[in-house]
Design an enzyme around this catalytic site. Structure first.
Site, PDB file in Angstrom:
ATOM      1  N   LEU A   1       2.407   2.235   7.109  1.00 37.38           N
ATOM      2  CA  LEU A   1       1.160   2.086   7.848  1.00 37.38           C
ATOM      3  C   LEU A   1       1.034   3.157   8.921  1.00 37.38           C
ATOM      4  O   LEU A   1       1.922   3.322   9.750  1.00 37.38           O
ATOM      5  CB  LEU A   1       1.086   0.695   8.483  1.00 37.38           C
ATOM      6  CG  LEU A   1       1.191  -0.482   7.513  1.00 37.38           C
ATOM      7  CD1 LEU A   1       1.022  -1.789   8.266  1.00 37.38           C
ATOM      8  CD2 LEU A   1       0.183  -0.366   6.377  1.00 37.38           C
TER       9      LEU A   1
ATOM     10  N   GLY B   1      10.454  -3.434   5.567  1.00 38.62           N
ATOM     11  CA  GLY B   1      10.872  -3.247   6.953  1.00 38.62           C
ATOM     12  C   GLY B   1       9.701  -2.857   7.814  1.00 38.62           C
ATOM     13  O   GLY B   1       8.761  -2.204   7.346  1.00 38.62           O
ATOM     14  N   GLY B   2       9.710  -3.273   9.068  1.00 42.69           N
ATOM     15  CA  GLY B   2       8.698  -2.881  10.039  1.00 42.69           C
ATOM     16  C   GLY B   2       7.306  -2.831   9.458  1.00 42.69           C
ATOM     17  O   GLY B   2       6.724  -3.856   9.121  1.00 42.69           O
ATOM     18  N   ASP B   3       6.787  -1.624   9.318  1.00 43.02           N
ATOM     19  CA  ASP B   3       5.435  -1.432   8.783  1.00 43.02           C
ATOM     20  C   ASP B   3       5.467  -0.717   7.438  1.00 43.02           C
ATOM     21  O   ASP B   3       4.556   0.026   7.096  1.00 43.02           O
ATOM     22  CB  ASP B   3       4.568  -0.673   9.787  1.00 43.02           C
ATOM     23  CG  ASP B   3       5.076   0.731  10.076  1.00 43.02           C
ATOM     24  OD1 ASP B   3       6.237   1.028   9.732  1.00 43.02           O
ATOM     25  OD2 ASP B   3       4.301   1.536  10.635  1.00 43.02           O
ATOM     26  N   GLU B   4       6.523  -0.966   6.664  1.00 44.05           N
ATOM     27  CA  GLU B   4       6.655  -0.340   5.340  1.00 44.05           C
ATOM     28  C   GLU B   4       6.665  -1.388   4.239  1.00 44.05           C
ATOM     29  O   GLU B   4       7.280  -2.444   4.365  1.00 44.05           O
ATOM     30  CB  GLU B   4       7.925   0.497   5.256  1.00 44.05           C
ATOM     31  CG  GLU B   4       7.844   1.769   6.064  1.00 44.05           C
ATOM     32  CD  GLU B   4       8.989   2.706   5.750  1.00 44.05           C
ATOM     33  OE1 GLU B   4       9.058   3.171   4.597  1.00 44.05           O
ATOM     34  OE2 GLU B   4       9.787   2.950   6.659  1.00 44.05           O
TER      35      GLU B   4
END
Length: 185
Positions: free
Chosen positions: A35, A75-78
């Protein structure tokens, strides 16, 4: 093996599916989505807004793919999308364009609008290919970074020589003191 926030599969689940598909000699594509501008949402509107964005993105991705495909938050924004029996470059790029367009739709949160985009890397495993999970993950990651260095909001399919493009842009960014691929995350 699911992500608590989005309800999607997690990294371990997609790794298992990837290994299984390769061992069966399946034909598929991997799409890694990062993102763009997500960090700005968290920084300006807070983590609750970021969580809402991740949930909406998970819904958008799920509605854009077929029932036979798999989407995971890695993970996170992936996110990672595994597309079974979809290896045609033109069709993969059309799907990528649809996904990016959906990601760029404003997401309302407590009277504000969250605005993001997405960069996409694509790698393809042809039927009976000799690819390894590690190789496909390197390829999709390289293609993702090519999209980031290309200006964000883009999709790039892995091809020979792309590593050199990413490497040269990474070196240029280091010389400038920042990585354009990571700015605005």
């Amino acid at each position: 093996m699911t992500d608590d926030l989005t309800g999607l599969s997690n990294r371990r689940a997609i790794d298992t599916a990837l290994t299984d598909a390769i061992s069966r000699g399946s034909e598929f594509a991997l799409m890694q989505i990062d993102l763009d501008y997500f960090k700005a949402v968290n920084d300006t509107l807070g983590h609750a807004a970021g969580d809402e964005v991740l949930k909406v993105v998970a819904n958008h991705l799920t509605t854009e793919i077929r029932a036979s495909d798999r989407v995971a938050r890695i993970g996170g924004d992936e996110f990672m999308v595994m597309l079974s029996r979809l290896t045609n470059h033109h069709n993969l790029m059309r799907l990528s364009e649809r996904i990016i367009k959906r990601l760029e739709e404003p997401i309302p949160f407590e009277g504000e609008e969250c605005r993001i985009s997405g960069s996409i890397g694509i790698s393809v495993a042809e039927r009976e290919s000799k690819s390894t999970p590690e190789q496909l993950m390197r390829e999709v990651d390289t293609a993702l970074y090519a999209s980031k260095y290309g200006g964000r909001g883009e999709a790039t399919s892995f091809r020979k020589g792309l590593e050199q493009f990413v490497e040269s842009h990474a070196q240029e960014a280091v010389q400038r003191g920042s990585t354009s691929a990571e700015a605005g995350r």
